[in-house]
Design an enzyme around this catalytic site. Structure first.
Site, PDB file in Angstrom:
ATOM      1  N   LYS A  37       0.819  -1.193   0.000  1.00 21.14           N
ATOM      2  CA  LYS A  37       0.000   0.000   0.000  1.00 21.14           C
ATOM      3  C   LYS A  37       0.858   1.250   0.000  1.00 21.14           C
ATOM      4  CE  LYS A  37      -3.015  -2.311   3.248  1.00 21.14           C
ATOM      5  NZ  LYS A  37      -3.587  -2.189   4.624  1.00 21.14           N
ATOM      6  N   GLY A  38       2.126   1.100   0.381  1.00 17.23           N
ATOM      7  CA  GLY A  38       2.982   2.240   0.691  1.00 17.23           C
ATOM      8  C   GLY A  38       3.147   3.292  -0.389  1.00 17.23           C
ATOM      9  N   ASP A  99      14.453  -1.366   0.986  1.00 19.21           N
ATOM     10  CA  ASP A  99      15.236  -1.583   2.205  1.00 19.21           C
ATOM     11  C   ASP A  99      16.149  -2.786   1.958  1.00 19.21           C
ATOM     12  OD1 ASP A  99      16.161  -1.627   4.800  1.00 19.21           O
ATOM     13  OD2 ASP A  99      14.317  -2.425   5.666  1.00 19.21           O
ATOM     14  N   LYS A 127      16.942   2.927   1.138  1.00 16.01           N
ATOM     15  CA  LYS A 127      17.661   2.688   2.395  1.00 16.01           C
ATOM     16  C   LYS A 127      18.723   1.633   2.117  1.00 16.01           C
ATOM     17  CE  LYS A 127      14.342   1.627   5.439  1.00 16.01           C
ATOM     18  NZ  LYS A 127      13.649   1.532   6.764  1.00 16.01           N
ATOM     19  N   PHE A 148      13.599   3.653  10.583  1.00 15.34           N
ATOM     20  CA  PHE A 148      12.247   3.307  10.159  1.00 15.34           C
ATOM     21  C   PHE A 148      11.448   4.593  10.036  1.00 15.34           C
ATOM     22  CE2 PHE A 148       8.078   1.415   9.962  1.00 15.34           C
ATOM     23  CZ  PHE A 148       8.323   0.310   9.178  1.00 15.34           C
ATOM     24  N   VAL A 149      10.844   4.804   8.876  1.00 13.48           N
ATOM     25  CA  VAL A 149      10.161   6.069   8.611  1.00 13.48           C
ATOM     26  C   VAL A 149       8.668   5.852   8.358  1.00 13.48           C
ATOM     27  CG1 VAL A 149      12.213   7.234   7.730  1.00 13.48           C
ATOM     28  CG2 VAL A 149      10.786   5.925   6.153  1.00 13.48           C
ATOM     29  N   ARG A 161       0.044   6.623   7.786  1.00 11.26           N
ATOM     30  CA  ARG A 161       0.156   6.764   6.337  1.00 11.26           C
ATOM     31  C   ARG A 161      -0.317   8.142   5.859  1.00 11.26           C
ATOM     32  NH1 ARG A 161       1.152   1.627   4.035  1.00 11.26           N
ATOM     33  NH2 ARG A 161       0.123  -0.097   5.075  1.00 11.26           N
TER      34      ARG A 161
HETATM   35  P1  IMP Z   1      12.318  -4.699   1.655  1.00  8.62           P
HETATM   36  O1  IMP Z   1      11.731  -5.915   1.020  1.00  8.62           O
HETATM   37  O2  IMP Z   1      13.102  -5.007   2.881  1.00  8.62           O
HETATM   38  O3  IMP Z   1      13.098  -3.834   0.700  1.00  8.62           O
HETATM   39  O4  IMP Z   1      11.104  -3.847   2.213  1.00  8.62           O
HETATM   40  C1  IMP Z   1      10.327  -3.098   1.382  1.00  8.62           C
HETATM   41  C2  IMP Z   1       9.002  -2.769   1.994  1.00  8.62           C
HETATM   42  O5  IMP Z   1       9.029  -2.708   3.414  1.00  8.62           O
HETATM   43  C3  IMP Z   1       8.621  -1.391   1.542  1.00  8.62           C
HETATM   44  O6  IMP Z   1       7.898  -1.465   0.335  1.00  8.62           O
HETATM   45  C4  IMP Z   1       7.827  -0.850   2.691  1.00  8.62           C
HETATM   46  O7  IMP Z   1       6.453  -1.157   2.547  1.00  8.62           O
HETATM   47  C5  IMP Z   1       8.379  -1.548   3.887  1.00  8.62           C
HETATM   48  N1  IMP Z   1       9.359  -0.694   4.564  1.00  8.62           N
HETATM   49  C6  IMP Z   1      10.710  -0.782   4.547  1.00  8.62           C
HETATM   50  N2  IMP Z   1      11.277   0.170   5.280  1.00  8.62           N
HETATM   51  C7  IMP Z   1      10.242   0.919   5.752  1.00  8.62           C
HETATM   52  C8  IMP Z   1      10.177   2.081   6.579  1.00  8.62           C
HETATM   53  O8  IMP Z   1      11.185   2.643   7.035  1.00  8.62           O
HETATM   54  N3  IMP Z   1       8.931   2.538   6.860  1.00  8.62           N
HETATM   55  C9  IMP Z   1       7.790   1.962   6.397  1.00  8.62           C
HETATM   56  N4  IMP Z   1       7.815   0.883   5.616  1.00  8.62           N
HETATM   57  C10 IMP Z   1       9.026   0.364   5.302  1.00  8.62           C
HETATM   58 MG    MG Z   2       4.497  -1.316   5.061  1.00  2.31          MG
END
Ligand code: IMP
Ligand code: MG
Length: 171
Positions: A37-38, A99, A127, A148-149, A161
């Site tokens: 949803k982000g 991330d 990140k 974490f944001v 959100r």
């Molecule tokens: P990844 O698979 O570890 O790269 O995580 C990606 C997903 O985790 C992103 O699409 C976000 O929905 C969530 N996410 C990662 N870091 C943050 C953060 O700092 N705040 C909120 N959601 C995050």
């Molecule tokens: Mg999320």
């Protein structure tokens, strides 16, 4: 919570990205795929700054962290895109945060199966500190430290959100 990116800074970054996309997609009508949803706020702002007519807008939903602020290391497709939406199209995937990169890499892999004519990645926040899966970001709003944001579409356990700015949670 500490303010990390103000709505003015976000608006300026989104405008810059839209200009770049308008240049690169001047001769085609791209398909935008937002990652739920982000990315919903980012996509909504981005598409309204773009002058290029968009062919269509789709959404893809993958399994999330849930209440955790740490990646589970796996990503599953929960809601896919309709058949025929991607094949032969110039696709721009719009994601909120990269991330570990696991979610983004899984989403890109899923979209590639539909044989798009091209596939580019547009990301709000990078990140890089905890990257596990390598992903190439084609369009990026901002690189941030390993915090974490929340806000501007981003949540912690579904909260915050709606905030117009981006804040880092206190450790
Ligand atoms: P990844 O698979 O570890 O790269 O995580 C990606 C997903 O985790 C992103 O699409 C976000 O929905 C969530 N996410 C990662 N870091 C943050 C953060 O700092 N705040 C909120 N959601 C995050
Ligand atoms: Mg999320």
């Amino acid at each position: 919570m500490t303010l990390l990116l103000s709505q003015e800074e976000l608006a300026a970054s989104v405008k810059r990205l839209a200009l770049g996309l308008d240049e690169d997609y001047a001769h085609t009508s791209p398909v935008l795929v937002g990652i739920l949803k982000g990315a919903f706020v980012f996509l909504a702002d981005l598409v309204r700054q773009m002058k290029t007519p968009v062919r269509r807008i789709e959404f893809l939903r993958l399994s999330s962290y849930g209440a955790s602020t740490v990646s589970s290391g796996r990503a599953r497709i929960l809601v896919g895109v309709p058949k025929g939406a991607i094949q032969g199209q110039h696709v721009i995937m719009v994601d909120d945060v990269v991330d570990t990169g696991i979610t983004t890499a899984a989403a890109l892999r899923y979209l590639r199966r539909f044989r798009p004519a091209s596939l580019k990645l547009c990301v709000l926040l990078d990140k890089p500190a905890r990257r596990q899966a390598s992903v190439t970001i084609d369009y990026l709003a901002a690189t941030i430290p390993d915090r974490f944001v929340v806000g501007y579409g981003l949540d912690v356990d579904e909260r915050f959100r709606q905030l117009p700015d981006i804040y880092a949670l206190e450790e």
